[in-house]
Design an enzyme around this catalytic site. Structure first.
Site, short mmCIF file in Angstrom:
data_model
loop_
_atom_site.label_atom_id
_atom_site.label_comp_id
_atom_site.label_asym_id
_atom_site.label_seq_id
_atom_site.Cartn_x
_atom_site.Cartn_y
_atom_site.Cartn_z
N LYS A 1 0.85 -1.18 0.00
CA LYS A 1 0.00 0.00 0.00
C LYS A 1 0.89 1.24 0.00
O LYS A 1 1.89 1.30 0.72
CB LYS A 1 -0.89 -0.03 1.25
N SER B 1 -8.71 2.95 3.18
CA SER B 1 -7.75 3.49 2.24
C SER B 1 -6.89 2.44 1.56
O SER B 1 -6.10 2.77 0.67
CB SER B 1 -6.83 4.48 2.97
N SER C 1 -9.36 0.82 7.52
CA SER C 1 -8.79 0.82 6.17
C SER C 1 -8.28 -0.52 5.68
O SER C 1 -7.92 -0.64 4.50
CB SER C 1 -7.65 1.86 6.09
#
Length: 487
Positions: A74, A153, A177
């Site tokens: 990520k 996210s 997230s």
């Protein structure tokens, strides 16, 4: 090469590598082919290191538990990788051209486990929302329905895994997230206990101990293995979670015994879609069939303190944004143009700059009181697990959470509502897992959240694997899935 290379989990692929049935380079090549097929549709990659990954896969990889398995990082969190950029979803950071000169502890442990990193995945700018639609890189699409968001996210990593391109993807969870993208893309998302892994060497806690690092995965055993890989304190860490008696991966398939489980299907001050409430209800019924004592119950603070909790949680995020900008400007030796940031990012920075030190400390006091009040449901009232919907709505359309500066209160309220079931457990630091136990009639995944007492990932893994066996999900494939045109 196994026939279902794109449907295998990381544990299976690592076993094939150990048995000599497939090489790390062959897995890397297959994953790259999968990304090349699905990313043009879904837009989950923001940086590729394919040539470096192939060289890594062909070299002397560490003999860790996931040796040779391809993955993605990520593009946000404590996951710096030497020689690689970290854009944080921001055109401002991208254009600065900063390259990491060291590995974060999380990255080092993932590499030590033998994973092969193929690149970095899309995130919302600095991660303050639960959809992945940054201006800098464009929106990531959900492989189950490309008109919808994969969540955020960690939405880029979730799309990469759900599409079959890689078996697991790094993520971070400061307000849901990991769990929210897992719910919205039909994956497993385990948020570990506060302090379970080190946020160093660049952070002690982030922010206020809300965030943990981990992964979105296809199976419970992979989720448990990643926590084992990342777990452990490092010199200088402010605190650490209790040491488990054995690896969490060893808890997969272990009988949990007869547990007392509470089920929540709605919170009074927010609406929950009937499909999401049904998912939690059906999960409770399945747990009862498996021999557990299941009743409707909700920790009282989730009902009575919600209106107070959320502003202090998001206010703490704003303070963190302002502090991050202060650090960045200090390192650059010059101010940054706030007008270049997206409206939501700018709103958080400006809000944080208006806060006083007393405001920030008071928020910590409020959040700590909430944590202690919540803990009594497990410690004093005698419950073992809580079951809730993971999201109040099924996967939502892209653009649903766009931030409007002219209507900022309503814009923030939409994000508050989307995180009503996730944020409380970032505040309390308890372990929680999202499991893909339900699908809507039109084929959209709906996750169910299980929450244990602090430090009890072992219990979560036991029950999650019990549910995985009783109601398997690994056979499900979204419309956009790697391998359709890859020989």
């Amino acid at each position: 090469m196994p026939n279902d290379i794109y449907g295998a989990d990381a544990t299976e692929l690592a076993a094939l590598v150990r048995a000599g049935e497939v090489s790390p380079r062959e897995l890397a090549e297959a994953a790259i082919a999968g990304i090349e097929e699905t990313d043009p549709v879904l837009n989950f990659m923001v940086h590729r290191r394919f040539e470096e990954a192939l060289a890594d896969a062909g070299g002397p990889l560490p003999d860790g538990p996931l040796r040779g398995v391809p993955t993605v990082l990520k593009d946000l969190g404590q996951n710096l990788m030497t020689g690689q950029p970290n854009y944080a979803g921001s055109a401002v950071i991208r254009d600065l051209g900063v390259i990491a000169d060291h590995d974060s502890n999380v990255t080092r442990k993932l590499l030590d486990a033998g994973l092969v990193v193929l690149g970095r995945t899309n995130v919302p700018e600095f991660g303050p929302t639960v959809t992945t639609e940054p201006v800098a890189f464009g929106p990531t699409l959900n492989p189950w329905d490309t008109s919808r968001s994969p969540g955020g996210s960690s939405g880029g990593s979730a799309a990469a895994v759900a599409s079959g391109s890689v078996p697991l993807g790094h993520g971070g969870d400061a307000g849901g997230s990991i769990r929210i993208p897992a719910s919205m893309t039909g994956l497993v998302g385990l948020k570990s206990s506060r302090g379970r892994m080190s946020m160093g060497p660049d952070q002690g806690e982030e922010p206020a101990g809300f965030a943990v690092e981990g992964a979105v995965t296809r199976t419970v055993r992979d989720a448990a293995t990643i926590v084992d890989v990342l777990a452990g304190c490092e010199p200088g860490d402010p605190y650490t979670a209790p040491t488990p008696v054995r690896p969490f991966a060893a808890e997969v398939g272990v009988t949990p015994g007869r547990l007392r489980i509470g089920v929540t299907t709605g919170l009074g001050d927010f609406e929950t879609d009937p499909a999401c409430a049904l998912a939690a209800t059906q999960a409770g019924a399945l747990l009862a069939e498996l021999g557990h004592d299941v009743d409707a119950s909700t920790p009282a603070p989730m009902q009575t303190q919600r209106s107070e909790l959320m502003p202090h949680f998001f206010g703490t995020l704003s303070a963190q944004f302002a502090a991050t900008m202060m650090e960045l400007e200090g390192n650059l030796g010059q101010p940054l143009d706030l007008d270049r940031f997206e409206p939501l990012t700018r709103d958080h920075i400006e809000t944080g700059r208006r806060m006083s030190a007393a405001d920030a400390v008071r928020s910590r006091l409020v959040l700590n009181r909430f944590t202690r009040a919540m803990a009594t449901w497990w410690s004093d009232d005698g419950w073992d697990l809580l079951v809730t919907p993971m999201m109040p709505v099924p996967p939502f359309l892209l653009g649903s959470l766009d931030f409007d500066p002219a209507d900022r209160e309503r814009s923030h309220d939409r994000i508050y509502a989307a995180t009503q079931y996730s944020v409380p457990f970032n505040v309390t630091g308890q372990p929680a897992i999202s499991l893909p136990l339900h699908w809507t009639p039109d084929g959209l995944p709906v996750g169910v959240q299980l929450v244990a007492a602090y430090g009890r990932e072992d219990l979560l893994v036991r029950v999650a694997s019990q549910l995985e066996e009783a109601a398997p999900w690994a056979h499900r494939r979204p419309p956009v899935f790697a391998g359709a045109s890859v020989s």
